[in-house]
Design a protein around this motif. Structure first.
Motif, short mmCIF file in Angstrom:
data_model
loop_
_atom_site.label_atom_id
_atom_site.label_comp_id
_atom_site.label_asym_id
_atom_site.label_seq_id
_atom_site.Cartn_x
_atom_site.Cartn_y
_atom_site.Cartn_z
N LEU A 3 5.00 39.06 -120.58
CA LEU A 3 5.61 37.80 -120.17
C LEU A 3 7.03 38.00 -119.64
O LEU A 3 7.50 37.24 -118.81
N PHE A 4 7.69 39.03 -120.12
CA PHE A 4 9.09 39.27 -119.76
C PHE A 4 9.20 40.57 -118.97
O PHE A 4 8.36 41.46 -119.10
N GLY A 5 10.26 40.66 -118.17
CA GLY A 5 10.48 41.89 -117.40
C GLY A 5 9.46 42.02 -116.28
O GLY A 5 9.27 41.11 -115.50
N ALA A 6 8.77 43.15 -116.25
CA ALA A 6 7.88 43.49 -115.14
C ALA A 6 6.70 42.53 -114.98
O ALA A 6 6.25 42.29 -113.88
N GLY A 7 6.18 41.97 -116.06
CA GLY A 7 5.00 41.12 -115.98
C GLY A 7 5.26 39.80 -115.28
O GLY A 7 5.51 39.75 -114.08
N LEU A 8 5.24 38.72 -116.03
CA LEU A 8 5.44 37.39 -115.47
C LEU A 8 6.90 37.17 -115.06
O LEU A 8 7.20 36.30 -114.27
N GLY A 9 7.80 37.97 -115.60
CA GLY A 9 9.19 37.92 -115.18
C GLY A 9 10.03 36.85 -115.85
O GLY A 9 11.04 36.41 -115.31
N LEU A 10 9.63 36.41 -117.04
CA LEU A 10 10.42 35.41 -117.75
C LEU A 10 11.70 36.04 -118.29
O LEU A 10 11.80 37.25 -118.44
N ASP A 11 12.69 35.19 -118.58
CA ASP A 11 13.96 35.67 -119.12
C ASP A 11 14.24 35.02 -120.48
O ASP A 11 13.41 34.28 -121.01
N SER A 12 15.41 35.27 -121.03
CA SER A 12 15.74 34.79 -122.37
C SER A 12 15.80 33.26 -122.45
O SER A 12 15.44 32.68 -123.47
N ILE A 13 16.24 32.61 -121.40
CA ILE A 13 16.26 31.15 -121.39
C ILE A 13 14.83 30.61 -121.41
O ILE A 13 14.52 29.66 -122.13
N ASP A 14 13.95 31.27 -120.64
CA ASP A 14 12.53 30.89 -120.66
C ASP A 14 11.96 31.06 -122.06
O ASP A 14 11.18 30.22 -122.53
N ALA A 15 12.33 32.13 -122.74
CA ALA A 15 11.84 32.39 -124.10
C ALA A 15 12.25 31.27 -125.04
O ALA A 15 11.45 30.81 -125.85
N LEU A 16 13.48 30.82 -124.92
CA LEU A 16 13.97 29.73 -125.76
C LEU A 16 13.19 28.44 -125.49
O LEU A 16 12.72 27.78 -126.42
N GLU A 17 13.01 28.10 -124.21
CA GLU A 17 12.28 26.89 -123.86
C GLU A 17 10.82 26.98 -124.31
O GLU A 17 10.26 26.00 -124.82
N LEU A 18 10.22 28.14 -124.13
CA LEU A 18 8.83 28.33 -124.54
C LEU A 18 8.70 28.25 -126.05
O LEU A 18 7.76 27.65 -126.57
N GLY A 19 9.65 28.83 -126.77
CA GLY A 19 9.64 28.76 -128.23
C GLY A 19 9.69 27.33 -128.73
O GLY A 19 8.95 26.95 -129.64
#
Length: 92
Positions: free
Chosen positions: A34-50
């Motif tokens: 989900l992060f980095g090379a894959g879907l490319g999400l970032d830490s802000i995305d992680a917070l919103e998704l959480g």
């Protein structure tokens, strides 16, 4: 292994919570990062998704935990985390 239905729900939640307008659920591989090379999400995305996961599935998680980072590695790992969390809650 989590159910395909739950994996689809989580893909849809990722798309809606993060406003990923150009992505369809079928575009997201359940095992893709989900992060980095894959879907490319970032830490802000992680917070919103959480937050979205906590609201929808009532699962608790620590933002700074290595275990939480592992759960967020792919759709499949998130689905397994949610499934386990829901099972534990129903037994409590």
């Amino acid at each position: 292994m989590p159910s395909p239905e739950l994996e689809l729900e989580i893909k849809q939640l990722i798309i809606s919570a993060l406003s990923l307008e150009d992505i369809q659920p079928d575009d997201i591989d359940a095992d893709e990062a989900l992060f980095g090379a894959g879907l490319g999400l970032d830490s802000i995305d992680a917070l919103e998704l959480g937050v979205a996961l906590q609201k929808k599935y009532r699962v608790g998680m620590s933002a700074d935990s290595d275990e939480t980072r592992r759960h967020f590695s792919s759709v499949r790992s998130l689905a397994a985390f949610v499934e386990n969390g829901m099972a534990a809650a129903s037994q409590a």
